[in-house]
Design an enzyme around this catalytic site. Structure first.
Site, PDB file in Angstrom:
ATOM      1  N   CYS A 258     -74.748 -11.064 104.586  1.00 30.54           N
ATOM      2  CA  CYS A 258     -74.493  -9.701 105.081  1.00 30.54           C
ATOM      3  C   CYS A 258     -74.573  -9.742 106.602  1.00 30.54           C
ATOM      4  O   CYS A 258     -75.314  -8.982 107.228  1.00 30.54           O
ATOM      5  CB  CYS A 258     -75.469  -8.702 104.488  1.00 30.54           C
ATOM      6  N   PRO A 261     -72.420  -7.300 112.186  1.00 34.92           N
ATOM      7  CA  PRO A 261     -71.383  -7.788 113.098  1.00 34.92           C
ATOM      8  C   PRO A 261     -71.692  -9.124 113.777  1.00 34.92           C
ATOM      9  O   PRO A 261     -71.001  -9.498 114.733  1.00 34.92           O
ATOM     10  CB  PRO A 261     -71.310  -6.675 114.140  1.00 34.92           C
ATOM     11  N   LYS A 264     -77.325 -11.531 114.556  1.00 31.99           N
ATOM     12  CA  LYS A 264     -78.359 -12.483 114.131  1.00 31.99           C
ATOM     13  C   LYS A 264     -77.774 -13.884 113.980  1.00 31.99           C
ATOM     14  O   LYS A 264     -78.445 -14.875 114.268  1.00 31.99           O
ATOM     15  CB  LYS A 264     -79.007 -12.002 112.833  1.00 31.99           C
ATOM     16  N   ASP A 282     -70.089 -12.062 104.673  1.00 29.13           N
ATOM     17  CA  ASP A 282     -70.115 -10.606 104.552  1.00 29.13           C
ATOM     18  C   ASP A 282     -69.009 -10.182 103.601  1.00 29.13           C
ATOM     19  O   ASP A 282     -67.954 -10.828 103.528  1.00 29.13           O
ATOM     20  CB  ASP A 282     -69.922  -9.933 105.911  1.00 29.13           C
ATOM     21  N   ASP A 312     -68.977 -11.711  98.236  1.00 29.07           N
ATOM     22  CA  ASP A 312     -69.964 -10.801  97.665  1.00 29.07           C
ATOM     23  C   ASP A 312     -71.274 -11.561  97.486  1.00 29.07           C
ATOM     24  O   ASP A 312     -71.348 -12.516  96.705  1.00 29.07           O
ATOM     25  CB  ASP A 312     -69.452 -10.279  96.321  1.00 29.07           C
ATOM     26  N   ASP A 331     -80.017 -10.117 105.363  1.00 30.71           N
ATOM     27  CA  ASP A 331     -80.112  -8.815 106.026  1.00 30.71           C
ATOM     28  C   ASP A 331     -79.507  -7.807 105.053  1.00 30.71           C
ATOM     29  O   ASP A 331     -78.330  -7.463 105.137  1.00 30.71           O
ATOM     30  CB  ASP A 331     -79.349  -8.852 107.348  1.00 30.71           C
ATOM     31  N   CYS A 384     -83.136  -2.733 107.853  1.00 27.48           N
ATOM     32  CA  CYS A 384     -83.430  -1.777 108.929  1.00 27.48           C
ATOM     33  C   CYS A 384     -83.827  -0.442 108.303  1.00 27.48           C
ATOM     34  O   CYS A 384     -83.414   0.621 108.758  1.00 27.48           O
ATOM     35  CB  CYS A 384     -82.257  -1.636 109.897  1.00 27.48           C
TER      36      CYS A 384
END
Length: 444
Positions: A258, A261, A264, A282, A312, A331, A384
Site C-alpha cells: 500500500c 504515493p 516511505k 499498491d 491487491d 501501511d 494513520c
C-alpha cells in the site's frame, strides 16, 4: 444528489463553493477537487482557495448551525450549491482575515457563476443578518457542534481516550506544520539546512528524526531550494518513523505494501540503498503514477530500486513471485483519523460503518502478507489512524491468531495486550499514527 459541473468561467469564491459541494454532496476528496480548481487560477491564489475550502471543512458544524438559523428553508436541486457558497461567506466573516466588505460583496457576486443570479439577494441578506445578529459572538452550547467533528467520531474519541478526548479533539482541529525529509542520497541535512538559511526560511530540526526538517511557516513547496533536484520530500515526522522502525538491512528483500504515493518507499531506499530488492505495491493504478513521479524527482529510478507494481495486498497469488521477504512494511488502508488536521475533509468522507469494514480488510491483508514473510523476518504494521479498533486491537487479535508471531516493541511501554506505539495528533507536532512490529518465528 445530481452532479454540479465546474463553473464555465472561473471565479475564486464560486470555485471554492464548488469544491465544498463536491466534498459534502458528492463524496469527493479535497485532493481531487482542489487540483481541478487550482489549475484554473494563478498560483498566488491557490493558497487562498485551499485555506478557504478546507477551513469550511474544519468549522462545518458551526457554519451549518448558523445557516439553519439564518435560512428559512434549505435550498434544493441545482440551487443547493448556493448553500455552500453561503457557508464560504460565513467562514470568511467569522474565521478569516478577509474584510467584511469583500466577504459579503465578492461572495454575492460569485452567485451567478453557480447559476444563482436570482439568489444574489438571498446570499446578501443571509450574510448581512449574520453580522447584524452578531452570531459569531453567541456561545454554542452543543459540545459536538463546537468540536467541529461528526457525531460518530466525537463519540469514538470519547470511548477511546476518556478524559483525554478533549485534548485529542483539539489537536485534531489544529493546523499541521510542514515536515520535510531530506534525501540524504542527494544532500546532507547540514547542507540542506544551509540552503534554507540562504533564502531566510525558518525551520527547526528534530532529535528523533535524523533526516527531518520542520518548517516554521507556510511555504510554496515547489519554490523551496532543491525541489527539482529531489533534495527533499514532504513527509510528516510520524510517517518518517516507518523506515526507522522497519530498519531494513543491506542485501535484504523488502516489500512496501500500500505504498502510494511513495514517501516511505523513498525513505527506505535512502536509508539502505544496498537492498537486494524493494517492491512498492499498491492496488490503485492512478496512485502508482504518483510513486513513479516521486521516485523520478528523488532520482531513485537511476537504480533498480524500487520495483513498482499494481496488486491487491490481500491476494499475493496475483503478484508475488514466491520468494519470501525479509521485511514488510504494511501501511494498511485505514480511516486516516490521525491526519484530519492535515486533510479536514476526511471527517466528512468517513462514516462510522467504515471502521468495521476497514478493520476486516486490515485483518485480511495481515493474514495474506504473513505467508510472504520469511521465518525470522519482520513485518511493520502502520496506520494513520487513532482508533484502537484499527491499531492495538487489530494487532492483539493477530497475535492471538498466529502462534508464530512475536511482538518486538518499538517503544518500551508496549505489552501484548496493548501493543504498538500510538502517536496522537500534535505529539511532538506530528500527525496521528500507529506502529507495531512483528517478527515471524524461525522454522523448527
Amino acid at each position: 444528489m445530481k452532479p454540479t459541473p465546474l463553473p464555465k468561467q472561473k471565479n475564486l469564491r464560486a470555485d471554492c463553493a464548488w469544491v465544498i459541494y463536491q466534498i459534502l454532496e458528492q463524496g469527493k476528496s479535497s485532493r481531487d477537487c482542489l487540483e481541478r480548481v487550482q489549475r484554473r487560477h494563478h498560483p498566488r491564489d491557490n493558497a487562498w482557495i485551499q485555506e478557504m475550502s478546507l477551513g469550511v471543512m474544519r468549522k462545518l458544524p458551526i457554519l451549518q448551525h448558523w445557516l439553519r438559523e439564518l435560512l428559512d428553508r434549505p435550498l434544493k436541486g441545482n440551487k443547493k450549491v448556493i448553500e455552500h457558497l453561503i457557508l464560504l461567506g460565513l467562514y470568511q466573516l467569522a474565521f478569516s482575515r478577509v474584510s467584511q466588505h469583500a466577504a459579503v460583496g465578492e461572495t454575492v457576486n460569485a452567485s451567478p457563476y453557480l447559476g444563482g443570479t436570482a439568489l444574489k439577494g438571498l446570499v446578501n441578506a443571509v450574510l448581512r443578518n449574520f453580522m447584524r445578529q452578531e452570531l459569531v459572538n453567541k456561545p454554542i452550547d452543543n459540545p459536538i457542534i463546537a468540536s467541529g467533528l461528526p457525531k460518530w467520531l466525537y463519540k469514538a474519541l470519547e470511548d477511546a481516550y476518556g478524559q483525554d478526548a478533549d485534548a485529542v479533539r483539539e489537536a485534531t482541529n489544529a493546523m499541521a506544520p510542514i515536515w520535510l525529509r531530506v534525501n540524504t542520497k542527494q544532500i546532507s541535512i547540514t547542507d540542506y539546512a544551509a540552503a534554507l538559511d540562504a533564502v531566510d526560511i525558518n525551520y527547526s530540526l528534530s532529535s528523533e528524526h535524523a533526516d527531518a526538517i520542520k518548517l516554521e511557516g507556510r511555504e510554496d513547496i515547489t519554490g523551496l531550494p532543491g525541489f527539482e533536484k529531489g533534495h527533499f520530500a514532504v513527509q510528516d515526522g510520524a510517517a518518517q518513523l516507518a523506515a526507522h522502525y522497519l530498519d531494513a538491512q543491506p542485501h535484504e528483500r523488502v516489500l512496501d505494501c500500500c505504498a502510494a504515493p511513495g514517501g516511505k518507499t523513498g525513505h527506505i531506499i535512502e536509508r539502505t540503498p544496498e537492498l537486494a530488492y524493494c517492491l512498492a505495491l499498491d492496488a490503485d493504478e492512478n496512485r502508482l503514477k504518483r510513486v513513479e513521479e516521486n521516485m523520478t524527482r528523488l532520482q531513485h529510478t537511476q537504480t533498480n530500486l524500487p520495483v513498482i507494481k499494481q496488486g491487491d495486498a490481500a491476494k499475493p497469488e496475483t503478484w508475488w513471485d514466491g520468494q519470501h521477504f525479509d521485511r514488510i512494511l504494511l501501511d494498511a488502508p485505514c480511516s486516516a483519523t490521525g491526519v484530519i488536521r492535515r486533510h479536514p475533509d476526511i471527517r466528512w468522507l468517513r462514516k462510522s460503518s467504515d471502521i468495521d469494514a476497514l478493520a476486516a480488510l486490515q485483518a485480511e491483508i495481515l493474514t495474506s502478507l504473513w505467508q510472504t514473510l520469511k521465518p525470522g523476518g519482520t513485518l511493520l504494521y502502520a496506520t494513520c489512524s487513532i482508533l484502537p479498533q484499527e491499531n492495538s486491537q487489530q494487532i492483539s487479535a493477530f497475535l492471538e491468531r498466529n502462534a508464530d508471531a512475536t511482538l518486538v516493541p518499538v517503544i518500551k511501554t508496549e505489552t501484548p495486550s496493548k501493543p504498538g506505539r500510538q502517536i496522537l495528533p500534535g505529539e511532538q507536532q506530528m500527525d496521528g499514527f500507529y506502529y507495531a512490529r512483528l517478527v515471524k518465528s524461525l522454522s523448527k
